[in-house]
Design a protein around this motif. Structure first.
Motif, short mmCIF file in Angstrom:
data_model
loop_
_atom_site.label_atom_id
_atom_site.label_comp_id
_atom_site.label_asym_id
_atom_site.label_seq_id
_atom_site.Cartn_x
_atom_site.Cartn_y
_atom_site.Cartn_z
N THR A 1 10.60 -19.13 -6.69
CA THR A 1 10.67 -17.63 -5.89
C THR A 1 9.14 -17.14 -5.97
OG1 THR A 1 13.03 -17.48 -6.69
CG2 THR A 1 11.63 -15.52 -5.67
N PHE A 2 8.42 -17.70 -5.12
CA PHE A 2 6.98 -17.30 -5.29
C PHE A 2 6.87 -15.79 -4.77
CE2 PHE A 2 5.72 -17.24 -0.93
CZ PHE A 2 6.55 -17.98 -0.19
N PHE A 3 5.78 -15.27 -5.28
CA PHE A 3 5.49 -13.81 -5.00
C PHE A 3 3.82 -13.79 -5.06
CE2 PHE A 3 4.87 -12.57 -9.39
CZ PHE A 3 5.58 -13.57 -10.05
N TRP A 4 3.26 -12.57 -4.96
CA TRP A 4 1.97 -12.34 -5.06
C TRP A 4 1.56 -11.49 -6.22
CZ3 TRP A 4 4.05 -13.65 -0.69
CH2 TRP A 4 3.66 -14.43 0.39
N VAL A 5 0.29 -11.41 -6.78
CA VAL A 5 0.09 -10.62 -7.85
C VAL A 5 -1.17 -10.06 -7.53
CG1 VAL A 5 -0.56 -12.44 -9.48
CG2 VAL A 5 0.06 -10.25 -10.28
N PHE A 6 -1.75 -8.83 -7.95
CA PHE A 6 -3.04 -8.59 -7.75
C PHE A 6 -3.78 -8.29 -9.06
CE2 PHE A 6 -4.47 -7.51 -3.39
CZ PHE A 6 -3.17 -7.41 -2.79
N GLY A 7 -5.00 -8.19 -8.96
CA GLY A 7 -5.73 -7.96 -10.12
C GLY A 7 -5.95 -6.39 -10.37
N GLY A 8 -6.48 -5.81 -11.60
CA GLY A 8 -6.51 -4.54 -11.54
C GLY A 8 -7.80 -3.83 -10.84
N GLY A 9 -8.46 -4.58 -10.37
CA GLY A 9 -9.74 -4.15 -9.50
C GLY A 9 -10.86 -4.06 -10.31
N THR A 10 -12.06 -4.11 -9.69
CA THR A 10 -13.61 -3.87 -10.08
C THR A 10 -14.36 -3.12 -9.24
OG1 THR A 10 -13.36 -6.18 -11.09
CG2 THR A 10 -15.64 -5.44 -11.01
N LYS A 11 -14.81 -1.94 -10.06
CA LYS A 11 -15.57 -1.33 -9.29
C LYS A 11 -17.12 -1.81 -9.39
CE LYS A 11 -17.69 2.41 -7.39
NZ LYS A 11 -17.68 2.62 -6.05
N LEU A 12 -17.76 -2.31 -8.09
CA LEU A 12 -19.10 -2.79 -8.24
C LEU A 12 -19.96 -1.51 -7.68
CD1 LEU A 12 -21.41 -4.75 -7.93
CD2 LEU A 12 -20.90 -5.17 -5.63
N THR A 13 -21.03 -1.14 -8.81
CA THR A 13 -21.89 -0.47 -8.60
C THR A 13 -23.60 -1.03 -8.23
OG1 THR A 13 -20.92 1.18 -9.92
CG2 THR A 13 -23.30 1.71 -9.49
N VAL A 14 -24.11 -0.61 -7.13
CA VAL A 14 -25.52 -1.14 -6.82
C VAL A 14 -26.42 -0.14 -7.29
CG1 VAL A 14 -26.68 -2.00 -5.07
CG2 VAL A 14 -24.21 -2.53 -4.85
N LEU A 15 -27.19 -0.50 -8.29
CA LEU A 15 -28.06 0.51 -8.88
C LEU A 15 -29.23 0.82 -8.00
CD1 LEU A 15 -27.91 -1.53 -12.28
CD2 LEU A 15 -26.67 0.46 -11.72
#
Lengths: 121, 112
Positions: free
Chosen positions: B98-112
């Motif tokens: 029974t396949f499904f999908w899972v997401f990651g917790g997310g990453t905030k990318l900051t360009v300095l």
């Protein structure tokens, strides 16, 4: 051009049932390989996949929410409906409708703009 | 099911390269070559930028690339630009019968 748009209530009381409708254009859910699903995002938090329905009526649900979710399609109206029972304030968030294919990207390649739902008494 | 693990934040200067990791298990990232990555700006819907581990949809800059080793997938952005500042999410197929999908917790990318 593929577009999806979510509609439904903006405010729902705890323990009630939430019903969201995704109306799409640019494709037909009668076409083999296509699917439409739902993904949500609580304010300031991560994406969470909820459910997806395929052209052949195969349905997939998040294991943690399966008992509360139901997804159906109306191909004549180009609509997919998500029902979530017994909502709680933690269900507050933006609900996105997404397009997916088993013959294409095998991912979520088109997204609706999202519909913000608040669960509160 | 558990979410995939991503760093909460990464940063880099314009022109540099950065890599965002996405760690799962042998039941998701490690089992399927079906990892996708999404870019999200504040107040907007996410956009698909990588699918099937390392493929780019039409129109996505070749500065974005994906890879996978074992249970960890990675998104690399080369030649960092100010417009790359956004949240990035990985996603993987998961489950067996029974396949499904899972997401990651997310990453905030900051360009300095």
């Amino acid at each position: 051009q593929i577009t999806l748009k979510e509609s439904g209530p903006t405010l729902v009381k705890p323990t009630q049932t939430l019903t969201l409708t995704c109306t799409f254009s640019g494709f037909s859910l009668n076409t083999a390989g296509l699917g439409v699903g739902w993904i949500r995002q609580p304010p300031g938090k991560a994406l969470e996949w909820l459910a997806l329905i395929y052209w052949d009526d195969d349905k997939r649900y998040s294991p943690s929410l399966k008992s509360r979710l139901s997804i159906t399609k109306d191909t004549s109206k180009n609509q997919v409906v998500l029902t979530m029972t017994n909502v709680d304030p933690v269900d507050t968030g933006t609900y996105f409708c997404v397009h997916s294919t088993v013959t294409g990207t095998l991912s979520f390649d088109y997204w609706g703009q999202g519909s913000l739902v608040t669960v509160s008494s | 099911q558990s979410a995939l693990t991503q760093p909460a934040s990464v940063s880099g200067s314009p022109g540099q390269s950065i890599t965002i990791s996405c760690t799962g298990t042998s039941s998701d990232v490690g089992f399927y070559n079906l990892v996708s990555w999404y870019q999200q700006y504040p107040g907007e819907a996410p956009k698909l930028i990588i699918y099937e581990v390392n493929k780019r949809p039409s129109g996505v800059s070749d500065r974005f690339s994906g890879s996978k080793s074992g249970n960890t997938a990675s998104l690399t952005i080369s030649g960092l630009q100010a417009e790359d500042e956004a949240d990035y999410y990985c996603c993987s197929h998961a489950g067996d019968t029974t396949f499904f999908w899972v997401f990651g917790g997310g990453t905030k990318l900051t360009v300095l």
